[in-house]
Design an enzyme around this catalytic site. Structure first.
Site, PDB file in Angstrom:
ATOM      1  N   THR A   1       0.571  -1.092  -0.051  1.00  0.00           N
ATOM      2  CA  THR A   1       0.158   0.029  -0.037  1.00  0.00           C
ATOM      3  C   THR A   1       0.897   1.156  -0.039  1.00  0.00           C
ATOM      4  O   THR A   1       0.711   2.259  -0.887  1.00  0.00           O
ATOM      5  CB  THR A   1      -0.876  -0.122   1.254  1.00  0.00           C
TER       6      THR A   1
ATOM      7  N   ASN B   1      -5.230 -10.170  -7.251  1.00  0.00           N
ATOM      8  CA  ASN B   1      -5.285 -10.721  -6.033  1.00  0.00           C
ATOM      9  C   ASN B   1      -6.596 -11.610  -5.869  1.00  0.00           C
ATOM     10  O   ASN B   1      -7.066 -12.349  -5.126  1.00  0.00           O
ATOM     11  CB  ASN B   1      -5.261  -9.626  -5.016  1.00  0.00           C
TER      12      ASN B   1
ATOM     13  N   SER C   1       5.312  -7.096  -1.175  1.00  0.00           N
ATOM     14  CA  SER C   1       4.617  -7.105   0.014  1.00  0.00           C
ATOM     15  C   SER C   1       5.125  -8.493   0.910  1.00  0.00           C
ATOM     16  O   SER C   1       4.883  -9.581   0.233  1.00  0.00           O
ATOM     17  CB  SER C   1       3.202  -6.839   0.256  1.00  0.00           C
ATOM     18  N   ALA C   2       5.858  -8.308   1.956  1.00  0.00           N
ATOM     19  CA  ALA C   2       6.451  -9.662   2.619  1.00  0.00           C
ATOM     20  C   ALA C   2       5.425 -10.560   3.110  1.00  0.00           C
ATOM     21  O   ALA C   2       5.269 -11.546   3.035  1.00  0.00           O
ATOM     22  CB  ALA C   2       7.456  -9.093   3.714  1.00  0.00           C
ATOM     23  N   HIS C   3       4.296  -9.889   3.755  1.00  0.00           N
ATOM     24  CA  HIS C   3       3.349 -10.866   4.332  1.00  0.00           C
ATOM     25  C   HIS C   3       2.503 -11.757   3.339  1.00  0.00           C
ATOM     26  O   HIS C   3       1.793 -12.472   3.796  1.00  0.00           O
ATOM     27  CB  HIS C   3       2.290 -10.131   5.056  1.00  0.00           C
TER      28      HIS C   3
ATOM     29  N   THR D   1      13.655   5.139  10.387  1.00  0.00           N
ATOM     30  CA  THR D   1      14.676   4.018  10.650  1.00  0.00           C
ATOM     31  C   THR D   1      14.170   2.638   9.803  1.00  0.00           C
ATOM     32  O   THR D   1      12.977   2.161  10.143  1.00  0.00           O
ATOM     33  CB  THR D   1      14.925   3.631  12.263  1.00  0.00           C
TER      34      THR D   1
ATOM     35  N   CYS E   1      -9.348  -6.546   1.378  1.00  0.00           N
ATOM     36  CA  CYS E   1      -9.069  -5.004   1.677  1.00  0.00           C
ATOM     37  C   CYS E   1     -10.523  -4.378   1.295  1.00  0.00           C
ATOM     38  O   CYS E   1     -10.841  -3.594   1.844  1.00  0.00           O
ATOM     39  CB  CYS E   1      -8.311  -4.584   0.714  1.00  0.00           C
TER      40      CYS E   1
HETATM   41  N1  PMP Z   1      -1.483  -5.032  -3.991  1.00  0.00           N
HETATM   42  C1  PMP Z   1      -1.963  -6.130  -4.096  1.00  0.00           C
HETATM   43  C2  PMP Z   1      -2.243  -6.702  -5.501  1.00  0.00           C
HETATM   44  C3  PMP Z   1      -2.517  -7.100  -3.019  1.00  0.00           C
HETATM   45  O1  PMP Z   1      -3.170  -8.361  -3.122  1.00  0.00           O
HETATM   46  C4  PMP Z   1      -2.419  -6.337  -1.556  1.00  0.00           C
HETATM   47  C5  PMP Z   1      -2.948  -6.951  -0.391  1.00  0.00           C
HETATM   48  N2  PMP Z   1      -4.340  -7.432  -0.498  1.00  0.00           N
HETATM   49  C6  PMP Z   1      -1.966  -4.963  -1.661  1.00  0.00           C
HETATM   50  C7  PMP Z   1      -1.360  -4.385  -2.770  1.00  0.00           C
HETATM   51  C8  PMP Z   1      -1.701  -4.254  -0.221  1.00  0.00           C
HETATM   52  O2  PMP Z   1      -0.578  -5.076   0.409  1.00  0.00           O
HETATM   53  P1  PMP Z   1      -0.033  -4.573   1.627  1.00  0.00           P
HETATM   54  O3  PMP Z   1      -0.852  -5.364   2.777  1.00  0.00           O
HETATM   55  O4  PMP Z   1       1.381  -4.869   1.991  1.00  0.00           O
HETATM   56  O5  PMP Z   1      -0.362  -2.942   2.013  1.00  0.00           O
END
Ligand code: PMP
Length: 372
Positions: free
Chosen positions: A71, A140, A187-189, A225, A313
């Site tokens: 994001t 996604n 994005s790591a998670h 940081t 989201c």
């Molecule tokens: N872009 C895409 C294609 C995603 O699937 C997501 C997570 N749903 C995001 C952006 C947002 O990622 P983050 O949780 O790291 O902000």
């Protein structure tokens, strides 16, 4: 049995990433910007993580800016564009791209009936030299793979900057060519790293990034940081999964397709979005033949399965699927959308249990009975 089928929303921490995070936090917790020896060691480790990430994604380390996640990366990129900039943005982008692009001069790139951006429709628009073209690598919700490599090449010749949000691609498919894109979001998670950590890759000469202002970290492009332990965990997660990806793709896509077949045997009116397009090996976005998605979700949840209605989201809002909306579905159909997204370790038994649970829930809903 593992009933977690929402890996496109987030993933559990990989054991190797957890170990890397702990080691980094215990040994190199110092501020990489400080001037004494231990801080210098932390800075060295941070730069080595940047190099290793660069190798994995085929981009020079100097192009990588660490951020708090996808994001932030998407917002930072769009904030660096002037308000009158013309930007081509695909119709199926994540809200963090769509919302960040608001206020710019946005031209939407349509998708075909498979939920894939049509390159032929984009070509004449590129000739008008927009300030940026933004198209995700993998969607996604549907998992549909987008032709990012081809679009990056089309943009290269006239010198039009190309961005891909690769949050769903990274950790699921090989990323070695991503560096061909001018801008990349990660994005790591989404691949077993920790939450609150990600990156933006940009061209070396891009000097307008100043979304988060303050200190001179990240070569003055992103203040604050650096979260070295999370960065170390993210890079370790990607390193440990990358060599296994082709084998995982083969076995997991077969299990996913068997699941679809099992559901079809019971619900012949099941519609799988982007079914004939190349998709991520873990994703099924489907329009159920009957009953609202929240009914499916809550009853599956009671049986130990975690699924979603479109993307996390925007879930909670009825009829929230960006992709199914872009495909022109009715409001009623939108209420029947569910998304299943498996993980690297999902087994045949997990998939079979999920299929059986769907059928059980269907019978329960049809009886009009109370949930179990
Ligand atoms: N872009 C895409 C294609 C995603 O699937 C997501 C997570 N749903 C995001 C952006 C947002 O990622 P983050 O949780 O790291 O902000």
């Amino acid at each position: 049995m593992n009933g977690y089928f929402d890996h496109n929303a987030t993933t559990p921490l990989q054991p190797a990433a957890r170990d890397a995070w702990l080691r980094a936090s215990e040994k190199h917790w110092h501020n990489p910007s400080s001037l004494y020896r231990d801080a210098g060691l932390a800075a060295q480790q941070l730069e080595s993580a940047r190099e290793r990430l660069g190798t994995l994604i085929g981009a020079d380390a100097e192009r990588i800016v660490f951020t708090s996640g996808a994001t932030e990366s998407n917002n930072a990129l769009f904030a660096s564009l002037p308000p009158d900039a013309v930007v081509l943005v695909s119709a199926i982008e994540h809200p963090s791209v769509r919302e960040a692009a608001r206020g710019r001069n946005v031209v939407e790139l349509p998708v075909n009936a498979d939920g894939v951006v049509e390159l032929n429709a984009v070509k004449p628009l590129i000739e008008k030299r927009p300030a940026l073209v933004s198209m995700m690598a993998a969607n996604n919700e549907s998992g549909a793979l987008q032709p990012w490599r081809e679009l990056a090449a089309l943009c290269r010749e006239p010198g039009v900057p190309f961005h891909t949000d690769a949050a769903q691609w990274l950790g699921k498919l090989d990323a070695a060519n991503l560096g061909e894109c001018d801008f990349i979001t990660g994005s790591a998670h989404k691949f077993g790293g920790s939450k609150g950590c990600g990156f933006l890759v940009l061209p070396k000469e891009h000097s307008r990034l100043g979304f988060i202002r303050g200190g001179p970290q990240e070569s003055g492009r992103r203040a604050g940081t650096e979260n070295y332990p999370a960065i170390e965990a993210m890079v370790t997660a990607l390193e440990s999964i990358t060599p296994r990806l082709s084998e995982i793709e083969l076995t997991q896509s077969k299990l996913r397709d068997e699941f679809i077949m099992a559901l079809r045997a019971r619900f012949n009116a099941l519609r799988v979005i982007s079914e004939s397009a190349p998709r991520l090996w873990n994703t099924v976005l489907m329009v159920m033949p009957e009953h609202d998605n929240l009914k499916w979700l809550t009853r599956l949840s009671r049986r130990g399965f975690s699924i979603s209605t479109g993307s996390a989201c925007s879930s909670g809002k009825e009829g929230s699927s960006v992709v199914v909306t872009a495909l022109g579905a009715s409001a009623e159909e939108l209420k029947r959308v569910v998304r299943i997204s498996s993980g690297w370790e999902t087994t045949a038994a997990d998939w079979q249990a999920l299929a059986a649970a769907f059928i059980e829930v269907y019978e329960e809903l049809n009886r009009g009975g109370r949930p179990q």
